[in-house]
Scaffold this active site. Structure first.
Site, PDB file in Angstrom:
ATOM      1  N   ASP A 109      49.601  42.566  33.318  1.00  0.00           N
ATOM      2  CA  ASP A 109      48.810  43.287  32.314  1.00  0.00           C
ATOM      3  C   ASP A 109      47.514  43.882  32.880  1.00  0.00           C
ATOM      4  OD1 ASP A 109      50.747  42.612  30.486  1.00  0.00           O
ATOM      5  OD2 ASP A 109      49.665  40.888  29.699  1.00  0.00           O
ATOM      6  N   ALA A 110      47.486  44.127  34.170  1.00  0.00           N
ATOM      7  CA  ALA A 110      46.246  44.607  34.788  1.00  0.00           C
ATOM      8  C   ALA A 110      46.423  45.928  35.529  1.00  0.00           C
ATOM      9  CB  ALA A 110      45.687  43.541  35.729  1.00  0.00           C
TER      10      ALA A 110
END
Lengths: 284, 284, 284, 284
Positions: free
Chosen positions: C228-229
């Protein structure tokens, strides 16, 4: 913001415009800070905006214009080159309602609008102290219902005396005479308190309430001779519900109006708007 | 969702309506799950919606209606009580464009729309396989330009045969005859592909492109005899730019249309909409 | 859409890039359909996207690449030239939730997404009939909780066999192993159901409900090894209220997720996205 | 606005609350202007807001409170009754940045905020003339980095002396000590310049730029001892692009911050907000 020249041009579309322009710039050592193009297939028209670092060029603005003129001519361009170091002069006009004027003055104060405001003109005296607190001259030019021409004559004189580049109608509730509109094509900006073309004319919030719409809006546009029909610069809306009576819509609408007007004016001051026919190209 | 009765009412405003209604409910042990009121000062009209946990009442829907009738009469209410356990029957109508129909069918499939869809009617055969994949009957009822009446007669018959509570015009591009509109007041929902009242009539995206607006929209409304002028349920807009030609606006508009229609239909299915004159009260 | 070549490049900023590129194009008679530049003052990096009418050039895509290579090298460009006539191959991956997959398939069907979809891969069999109705092969590749590697091995093999240019995780709820992410840098697109960096990880709507936020969102991003980065392509939000429990937020969130994913994928397919470090430049 | 009493209550949910309350009102001849309820299934808590036309009741505010107290007690309510004729006293606190303060003062001036502003407190002298133009006392209370306690002691004394009902931190950049927060529970309103919980703490726009988000936001919340973690009243976002450097984000963020803070404060002044645990119910 570094010192920049801004070239805006539009012309019939054909091969080689971008190349010719960027070539011209780089051949003089000019460095492009930002560039945008748009080609409209429905009209066959081409639009371009280039920002050039002024220091990268070996000559002045005047010389730049001279050098560019032959290229412009060969492509039949409508064009202008402006200088970011010379802020535009903006004459603000208002009536009794403060919100748009207060918002623009605040943004001016906060350095959000790169311009000079030589004066504010109003047909009422209501907003004088607010304007004078900002140390801007305030001209109260009353309107006689029987004969409005003296009012407009005085307005035109003030606009000229203050060498306005742009006139902003910040909820100035009078309809400008055609002659005055023609003197400042694409240089008079109005905020209309509806999502045009809905509810043109008077009391748009009451019209909107009557019709029972679920969103209300505002339209920032250039003023032309035809009322509320000039080229649209920006529009904005906000949601309302059955609970919102016309007064509430007026309150909610104020925020939309001032946001929309400030954004449109900002784009104008940064030379981001090109007009063709009755439509705008906004390079933002 | 627990089993609920939904009471919708409107009447001339006066003291004691809320109290009378909530009293009536609690005196029978009824438990209120949700309640909304609105009083319109411009019309003097009062609107109310109450959801009651059905199990908390000691009698059936029919008995509830009987018991409530005298109260309704004493306040001259327009009213209805519906049962969340009895989903509404929705007949969908479409033409050749798939987006609204596909979106509604997907939401139906995903249990987002609490309804039954007994059939889809279209003047074209283009969307049959998509509809039949959902195991919903598809009726192709062609329109003869010379005489459209046989088409509408057949449509009405199908709507009746399938006992429709609501008819949804999911980009069904025909104008319904007045007689048909009158048979289903506030029960025919249309999606118009513009931000009404702007660009009523045909080809709204082309009208919008012509005018150079900066936002385009869609309007979900009840159909009345007057074209594109019925009570507005919901509206939605999206931003466009000078780069968007009409085809692009059509594509962007599809998302707005389907979102707006689905939301409006959902509110209708949940009995959240009251109509008074040409305006809606939406308790959402 | 006419046949176009799309040149994407980024490199350290310096004088003359635009001029060199546009000169190169026009010297071969090439006509520029669209062009965008961006210069990032914080990183000193320059980004450019040019669309060229393919017919205006006297040679093939391969020859164009050969001719451009020396220029690219002299400016240390990262670059690519793609051909609008060769649609990208998109492998879709899903789990049990239908909304994003159904939306992408509908848009593909409606010619909104210029791509080929050689197959759909899922760890469940739930969406098979929907996919097969679109005549797209569906591979059910189950996941064993004890050892997920065989699943990922099979996935990688399928992605390779189908010669995917892009992989889209349309609510595929598994975390891809790092090795797989590295094989397709900036070519795996995920939709995360929160407004990142808020609520990374599992059950974001429940986290959002717990915190009492007033807007929920979705984030479309490229997948990197760090969960999620990765670089954010697009984000979208919608308003919620105290009335919305997690289930309601899930329903409202679906619309945001699918809109956001479809838009991000569309930009990728049109070669509008450049990645630098952990951030994207989107020329839209 | 007519004279109204506003009853706000929350309590464990059970049968008969609405009925008991509306019965109580109507039994005294009271006329309900507006009413809202909410029942939260996850906490089992019930929330209600009622506006009563003051003239319709035969007794004073004090008597109304006395009469209602037994009902409140029997349902274990947290409750309050306020009087629309007694505007709340709002102490504004600011630092050097003008935008939120200027916006609130303008709205106050334009009668958009129904309150009194007995004074403005700031740790800088920068905004004095603007505040004094509005004829509002301005207290410059400097902060010593070595020991901030004298500052906070003076602030508390001023807040008490001016009998503040609410304290608004209009970009007041100091962290209030816990002891002070506890004295005014749900009565200190802050605007945080990020979309919480993203980017809590210092320099949120720089954090946002670093992460490459595509929307930036602001959060209006009640201040609690835990920094940036209090109950959220409202949130707002605006779209940004790769072109927006931190300074541009600061400028765009200002508009979001002031809109969000003004809306949150307005709801507080109209007694539309109930707090339960760390979350708000906003009846708007």
């Amino acid at each position: 913001m570094e010192h920049r020249y801004r070239l805006l041009l539009s012309c019939p579309d054909r091969v080689g415009i971008v190349s010719m322009v960027s070539n011209f710039i780089s051949s003089h050592g000019g460095s492009i800070a930002d560039a945008n193009q748009h080609s409209d297939p429905t009209t066959g028209w081409f639009f371009m905006r280039v920002e050039i670092f002024a220091e990268s060029l070996p000559f002045s603005l005047e010389r730049l214009r001279e050098q560019f003129a032959p290229i412009a001519q060969s492509f039949q361009m409508e064009w202008q080159i402006t200088d970011s170091a010379r802020p535009k002069r903006v004459v603000l006009m208002a009536s009794r309602e403060a919100h748009c004027l207060a918002d623009l003055l605040y943004r001016y104060h906060a350095d959000e609008l790169d311009c000079e405001i030589p004066c504010v003109i109003s047909n009422h005296d209501a907003l004088r102290s607010m304007v004078e607190w900002h140390e801007i001259p305030y001209y109260h030019v009353p309107v006689e219902t029987a004969d409005k021409q003296p009012h407009f004559d005085r307005v035109l004189q003030l606009v000229r005396d203050h060498e306005a580049d742009v006139v902003v109608l910040a909820r100035y509730m009078q309809i400008l005479p055609e002659a005055l509109c023609e003197l400042y094509p694409h240089r008079i900006i109005n905020i209309h308190h509806s999502f045009l073309p809905s509810f043109a004319g008077a009391k748009p919030y009451h019209q909107a309430h009557e019709r029972g719409v679920k969103l209300i809006g505002a339209t920032c546009h250039y003023v032309t001779q035809e009322l509320d029909a000039g080229p649209i610069i920006d529009q904005e809306v906000t949601r309302i519900s059955h609970r919102d009576m016309p007064e509430e819509m007026v309150r909610l609408g104020r925020d939309v109006e001032k946001t929309c007007l400030a954004r449109g004016l900002r784009w104008h001051l940064e030379d981001r708007i090109l007009v063709h026919g009755n439509k705008t190209v906004v390079f933002n």
